[in-house]
Design a protein around this motif. Structure first.
Motif, mmCIF file in Angstrom:
data_model
loop_
_atom_site.group_PDB
_atom_site.id
_atom_site.type_symbol
_atom_site.label_atom_id
_atom_site.label_comp_id
_atom_site.label_asym_id
_atom_site.label_seq_id
_atom_site.Cartn_x
_atom_site.Cartn_y
_atom_site.Cartn_z
ATOM 1 N N ASP A 16 0.835 -1.208 0.000
ATOM 2 C CA ASP A 16 0.000 0.000 0.000
ATOM 3 C C ASP A 16 0.866 1.254 0.000
ATOM 4 O O ASP A 16 0.587 2.224 -0.719
ATOM 5 C CB ASP A 16 -0.917 0.029 1.238
ATOM 6 N N ASP A 17 1.933 1.260 0.822
ATOM 7 C CA ASP A 17 2.843 2.414 0.870
ATOM 8 C C ASP A 17 3.480 2.652 -0.494
ATOM 9 O O ASP A 17 3.618 3.794 -0.949
ATOM 10 C CB ASP A 17 3.955 2.189 1.903
ATOM 11 N N GLN A 50 0.869 4.026 -2.914
ATOM 12 C CA GLN A 50 0.544 5.415 -2.552
ATOM 13 C C GLN A 50 1.657 6.361 -3.009
ATOM 14 O O GLN A 50 1.391 7.437 -3.556
ATOM 15 C CB GLN A 50 0.372 5.536 -1.033
ATOM 16 N N SER A 51 2.905 5.972 -2.792
ATOM 17 C CA SER A 51 4.031 6.843 -3.163
ATOM 18 C C SER A 51 4.072 7.058 -4.673
ATOM 19 O O SER A 51 4.340 8.173 -5.142
ATOM 20 C CB SER A 51 5.356 6.228 -2.700
ATOM 21 N N MET A 63 1.296 9.431 -5.550
ATOM 22 C CA MET A 63 1.627 10.782 -5.051
ATOM 23 C C MET A 63 2.676 11.450 -5.932
ATOM 24 O O MET A 63 2.628 12.665 -6.148
ATOM 25 C CB MET A 63 2.129 10.688 -3.600
ATOM 26 N N ARG A 78 -0.816 11.918 1.677
ATOM 27 C CA ARG A 78 -0.890 10.451 1.670
ATOM 28 C C ARG A 78 -2.222 9.948 2.222
ATOM 29 O O ARG A 78 -2.745 8.944 1.763
ATOM 30 C CB ARG A 78 0.276 9.864 2.471
ATOM 31 N N VAL A 90 -4.774 10.005 -0.565
ATOM 32 C CA VAL A 90 -4.436 9.004 -1.576
ATOM 33 C C VAL A 90 -4.728 7.605 -1.039
ATOM 34 O O VAL A 90 -5.256 6.739 -1.736
ATOM 35 C CB VAL A 90 -2.947 9.142 -1.987
ATOM 36 N N ARG A 91 -4.385 7.394 0.233
ATOM 37 C CA ARG A 91 -4.612 6.094 0.869
ATOM 38 C C ARG A 91 -6.094 5.734 0.873
ATOM 39 O O ARG A 91 -6.478 4.602 0.558
ATOM 40 C CB ARG A 91 -4.075 6.168 2.301
ATOM 41 N N LEU A 128 -7.152 4.954 -2.784
ATOM 42 C CA LEU A 128 -6.624 3.666 -3.242
ATOM 43 C C LEU A 128 -7.267 2.505 -2.488
ATOM 44 O O LEU A 128 -7.466 1.420 -3.046
ATOM 45 C CB LEU A 128 -5.105 3.622 -3.074
#
Lengths: 299, 63
Positions: free
Chosen positions: A161-162, A165-166, A169, A230, A233-234, A237
């Motif tokens: 997920d990180d 997200q990155s 972003m 974030r 976006v999190r 997503l």
């Protein structure tokens, strides 16, 4: 009631291959992490790994799984205490409990030890810049610590997920430098290589692993999260992953494919050299940590 | 009715149904919430009965 597709016991987690009970989910999760470590050649026996260990859910699961999967690798857990009132004390207490249970060496470093101020003090005037300032200083402290302990790699608890997200972003910010990677720099001469063994495991599976193995206790959310891009976006997503399972993996794998295609054609373009203030590596005259600290401290 | 207990200790009551439908009725994204009952993790299709109390664990708290 869902049943485990392997043994028929009550299911605890719906994996891509089918529902799994707690025991078989645990095995499935650890197999995925092991495959990720092997695929990206993240670690070898005899290596010393500096593990970024906040005491939160991701890094707790990371440290526990690494201790289980890599018995011939030396692990040193490093906790960075940023100085966030009402938040970090709880996670540090959890961190101490976990390293004691695992028998892993533990070091605690702090923002005041690095720059003389807590994160709360640094952000008094501009709390909206929290994640940028915190992330920059944490990376610096972790890299310096890893170098001083002669670590071969820095392992962090970033999950799928990180990663997704990155990537999103970077597009939202129009940050094409990050979108296209910085592979052809000389960064390997200055920074300890970073590995993310959970990068192909969803956040949902990471937390589920922590729950079924009784590793996690309820913790507060970082008070600065509300300022982060974030977070939005999190949330978006997360909805996409629910409506279209596999979205997060497609984003991460698509980025990996993009970088591999770009890397074949790219010329070396960015050379790092010592920061004029602190001597740490940077592509500019002044490194990001010194630039941010100067801006905050001179306001 | 079933009782949903959040991480901060607050509670909400809602109609019984599957884990997924209960989370949706509470306005939550089922991907972001794990649900346990008697310390056992439940899958989205698990049926919850009247009188059940479940714990909701968000996967997104900061770390």
């Amino acid at each position: 009631m869902g049943r485990c597709s392997i043994c028929g016991r009550p299911a605890a987690f719906a994996a891509e291959d089918g529902p799994l009970c707690a025991k078989h989910f645990t095995e499935w999760f650890e197999k995925r992490v092991r495959e990720t470590i092997l695929k990206y050649r993240m670690a070898e026996p005899g290596m010393r790994l500096c593990v970024g260990f906040s005491g939160g859910k991701d890094s707790t699961v990371l440290l526990t799984v690494l201790a289980k999967l890599l018995p011939e690798t030396e692990l040193i857990a490093v906790t960075v205490d940023e100085g966030i009132s009402g938040y970090r004390d709880d996670t540090i207490a959890e961190a101490k409990r976990t390293v004691q249970a695992l028998g892993v060496e533990h070091r605690i470093l702090s923002f005041p030890g690095f720059c003389g101020k807590t994160l709360d003090e640094l952000l008094e005037k501009h709390p909206e810049g929290a994640c940028s300032v915190c992330g920059t200083l944490r990376r610096r402290i972790l890299n310096t610590a890893a170098r001083e302990m002669d670590a071969d790699r820095i392992a962090t608890g970033h999950c799928l997920d990180d990663e997704a997200q990155s990537i999103v972003m970077n597009y939202l910010r129009g940050d094409i430098t990050r979108v296209t990677g910085q592979f052809n720099s000389n960064s390997a001469d200055f920074f300890i290589p970073r590995i993310k063994p959970l990068c192909r495991s969803t956040e949902r599976s990471v937390v589920a692993y922590g729950l079924v193995n009784k590793l996690l206790r309820p913790l507060h959310e970082c008070p600065y999260t509300k300022y982060a891009l974030r977070r939005d976006v999190r949330t978006w997503l997360g909805e996409q992953e629910y409506e279209h399972p596999g979205t997060l993996l497609k984003i991460a794998e698509g980025q990996e494919e993009l970088l591999s295609r770009i890397q074949e054609k790219k010329e070396p373009k960015m050379l790092l050299h010592p920061c004029e203030i602190c001597g740490e590596p940077t592509g500019n005259r002044i490194c990001a940590a010194c630039e941010k600290l100067n801006k905050i401290l001179n306001e | 009715m079933i009782t949903a207990v959040f991480t901060d200790g607050s509670t909400k009551e809602t109609e019984a149904g599957t884990v997924e439908s209960v989370l949706r009725s509470l306005g939550l994204n089922p991907y972001e919430i794990l649900v346990t009952r008697w310390d056992e993790l439940l899958t989205a299709d698990e049926e919850l009965s009247d009188g059940d109390t479940v714990q909701l664990v968000s996967i997104v708290h900061g770390g």
